[in-house]
Enzyme design. Structure first.
Site, PDB file in Angstrom:
ATOM      1  N   ASP A  93      73.249   3.835 -18.329  1.00  0.00           N
ATOM      2  CA  ASP A  93      72.402   4.057 -19.493  1.00  0.00           C
ATOM      3  C   ASP A  93      71.132   3.223 -19.327  1.00  0.00           C
ATOM      4  OD1 ASP A  93      71.567   5.016 -21.891  1.00  0.00           O
ATOM      5  OD2 ASP A  93      73.098   4.033 -23.110  1.00  0.00           O
ATOM      6  N   ASP A 128      65.017   7.456 -23.749  1.00  0.00           N
ATOM      7  CA  ASP A 128      64.706   8.412 -24.805  1.00  0.00           C
ATOM      8  C   ASP A 128      64.672   7.691 -26.150  1.00  0.00           C
ATOM      9  OD1 ASP A 128      67.563   8.047 -24.403  1.00  0.00           O
ATOM     10  OD2 ASP A 128      67.839   9.543 -25.972  1.00  0.00           O
ATOM     11  N   ALA A 196      72.403  10.298 -30.071  1.00  0.00           N
ATOM     12  CA  ALA A 196      72.286   9.825 -31.455  1.00  0.00           C
ATOM     13  C   ALA A 196      73.280  10.484 -32.404  1.00  0.00           C
ATOM     14  CB  ALA A 196      70.851  10.008 -31.964  1.00  0.00           C
ATOM     15  N   CYS A 279     104.609   5.942 -28.680  1.00  0.00           N
ATOM     16  CA  CYS A 279     103.981   6.278 -27.409  1.00  0.00           C
ATOM     17  C   CYS A 279     104.914   5.848 -26.289  1.00  0.00           C
ATOM     18  CB  CYS A 279     102.631   5.552 -27.306  1.00  0.00           C
ATOM     19  SG  CYS A 279     101.786   5.710 -25.723  1.00  0.00           S
ATOM     20  N   CYS A 281     103.613   5.401 -23.011  1.00  0.00           N
ATOM     21  CA  CYS A 281     102.803   4.934 -21.881  1.00  0.00           C
ATOM     22  C   CYS A 281     103.436   3.669 -21.309  1.00  0.00           C
ATOM     23  CB  CYS A 281     101.364   4.675 -22.334  1.00  0.00           C
ATOM     24  SG  CYS A 281     101.114   3.129 -23.233  1.00  0.00           S
ATOM     25  N   CYS A 284     103.562   0.693 -23.815  1.00  0.00           N
ATOM     26  CA  CYS A 284     104.461   0.852 -24.958  1.00  0.00           C
ATOM     27  C   CYS A 284     105.921   0.948 -24.532  1.00  0.00           C
ATOM     28  CB  CYS A 284     104.057   2.082 -25.767  1.00  0.00           C
ATOM     29  SG  CYS A 284     102.404   1.962 -26.471  1.00  0.00           S
TER      30      CYS A 284
END
Length: 491
Positions: A93, A128, A196, A279, A281, A284
């Protein structure tokens, strides 16, 4: 035709694609998540993002690197890939976020693009003007003009093989977003972030996000890879993908972990409120909420960030599979039930069904009617539009019941909410094989009536009889007066 982006499959506005990033010698499959890396704060290392989570691309802030002397010198000497130890593509960015937050920055588009190129960025971004929502039209137009001037300046910078973004601004004015998209598409730049929109998402204004993206997409070409800047929460990724967004950057995994917040695809939970993890994963599966709460601050933050990333990448994979299977809108409908404003976003997406239909496949595996919003899907719109092509006899029975045994009518067609009428020979064709609940809701019946109306108005010389199962009077009243009605509920 943009050589860097190729679409492999579509569903609604969503697409599976391949973004070729020549400077990284990499091809990124989209939709893709770009985890945000703060150059000064390493919650999850970039190498771990690649090795454990499968990240193919990430994003970091070149303006912060530019303004931090030791990091700047290291990046200039060794390059971003070496400094971050990341094997995939790196997007940077430009400082536009800082411009929005603090009102000014001390670099130009030319300077920051040259710096991004010098440190080895694979996808650069010009400076921008991220015009916030709801500003005056005069301000939005003036700032959009400045952004467009900077995109033209970016075209003149020698960036070699580095791809360059062309942000699409325009605040909450759809015509300005469309104008911005058309201007950006006419440049020779490569990736198109819709900018934005973070303030809209922070205020749960998902309907306005959809309108902003839809307007930008109207201006952009079909082959333009679209990046939704700041779309960090997995709850809204399916909706964003269905709009036609291909890239999402997320700092939420780390920011939320810092505040003991636990991401799910249905929203965010505070760690203190959890007795069990919903969860499976690795984080977890190996820990209970109490065990995570007992960890030292830094370790707890890392474990929560890892969970948040697992959930986020899993949703990206789920979306890819849904696009491939033709079930993306079913997934969006599920996610839309997670929050009332998400439902607003989905309903607004269906306001753009005509645009979704252009990329929606004409045949898929199945159509599941799961809510009254399903009656507004592009498949229903397409069926109604195709009724004009069908050959119709002099007298036609449209019926929700069985075909008649006598010869009172020249032909008998089926009527199935939400699609309406169709020849029985098409009963095995998509989407008329739809799975629809027996207790049909009013929206489905109304959509079927719209189909009947379209067929009748397209064939003024045909005599029509509609045999329905107790359609409500307000819906029957919408039908052309010359349609003879038979109520099958009294049989």
């Amino acid at each position: 035709m943009r050589e860097c982006f190729e679409i492999r499959a579509t569903d609604a506005g969503g697409r599976l694609g391949e973004l070729t990033v020549p400077r990284a010698d990499a091809t990124v499959e989209t939709p893709a998540l770009l985890p945000v890396i703060n150059p000064n704060l390493d919650t999850i290392s970039p190498r771990r993002l690649a090795d454990e989570f499968g990240a193919e691309i990430l994003i970091t802030n070149s303006y912060i690197i530019h303004g931090t002397e030791d990091v700047r010198e290291e990046a200039l000497e060794y390059g971003l890939h070496e400094v971050l130890d990341f094997p995939g593509a790196i997007m940077t960015d430009s400082g536009s976020f800082q411009l929005a937050e603090y009102g000014e920055i001390d670099v130009t588009t030319e300077e920051i693009l040259e710096f991004q190129h010098a440190i080895g960025s694979d996808i650069g971004t010009p400076v921008d003007i991220p015009t916030p929502p709801d500003v005056s039209r005069e301000r939005a137009e003036a700032e959009l003009e400045t952004t467009q001037e900077r995109l033209e300046a970016a075209e003149a910078v020698d960036t070699g093989e580095m791809l360059v973004s062309a942000p699409v601004q325009g605040s909450t004015y759809p015509d300005l977003r469309e104008r911005a998209g058309r201007h950006a598409d006419a440049t020779d730049l490569d990736v198109f972030p819709v900018g934005a929109v973070v303030p809209l998402m922070n205020d749960y204004r998902y309907d306005d996000v959809v309108d902003a993206v839809a307007a930008a997409k109207r201006g952009l070409g079909a082959d333009a890879p679209v990046h939704l800047f700041g779309a960090g929460h997995p709850m809204m990724f399916a909706l964003a993908a269905a709009m036609g967004c291909d890239l999402f950057d997320s700092a939420a995994y780390a920011l939320y972990a810092r505040d003991d917040r636990y991401l799910t695809v249905r929203g965010t939970r505070n760690l203190d409120d959890l007795a069990y993890f919903p969860c499976s994963c690795p984080v977890c599966a190996a820990h209970s909420p109490a065990e995570i709460r007992d960890l030292p601050d830094r370790k707890r933050e890392q474990e929560l960030a890892a969970h948040n990333l697992h959930v986020t990448f899993a949703e990206i994979r789920r979306i890819k599979q849904a696009i491939r299977a033709g079930t993306l809108l079913e997934l969006v409908e599920q996610r839309a039930r997670s929050h009332p404003t998400m439902l607003d976003g989905y309903r607004t997406l269906l306001d753009h069904a005509a645009e979704l239909e252009r990329t929606d496949p004409v045949s898929k595996g199945a159509f599941f009617y799961t809510s009254h919003e399903s009656a507004r899907r592009p498949e229903v719109r397409r069926h109604h539009r195709r009724l004009d092509r069908l050959s119709v006899p002099d007298s036609l029975l449209l019926t929700e019941g069985d075909a008649p045994r006598g010869d009172e009518f020249d032909a008998s067609w089926r009527v199935e909410p939400p699609f309406g009428p169709f020849p029985r020979a098409l009963s095995k064709s998509y989407p008329l094989t739809a799975e629809v609940p027996d207790r049909t809701d009013r929206a489905a019946v109304a959509a079927a009536a719209d189909g009947v109306t379209r067929l009748v108005e397209s064939n003024p010389d045909t005599e029509f009889t509609l045999a329905h199962r107790g359609w409500p009077a307000p819906i029957r009243d919408r039908l052309p007066a010359r349609v003879e009605l038979v109520d099958l509920t009294g049989e």
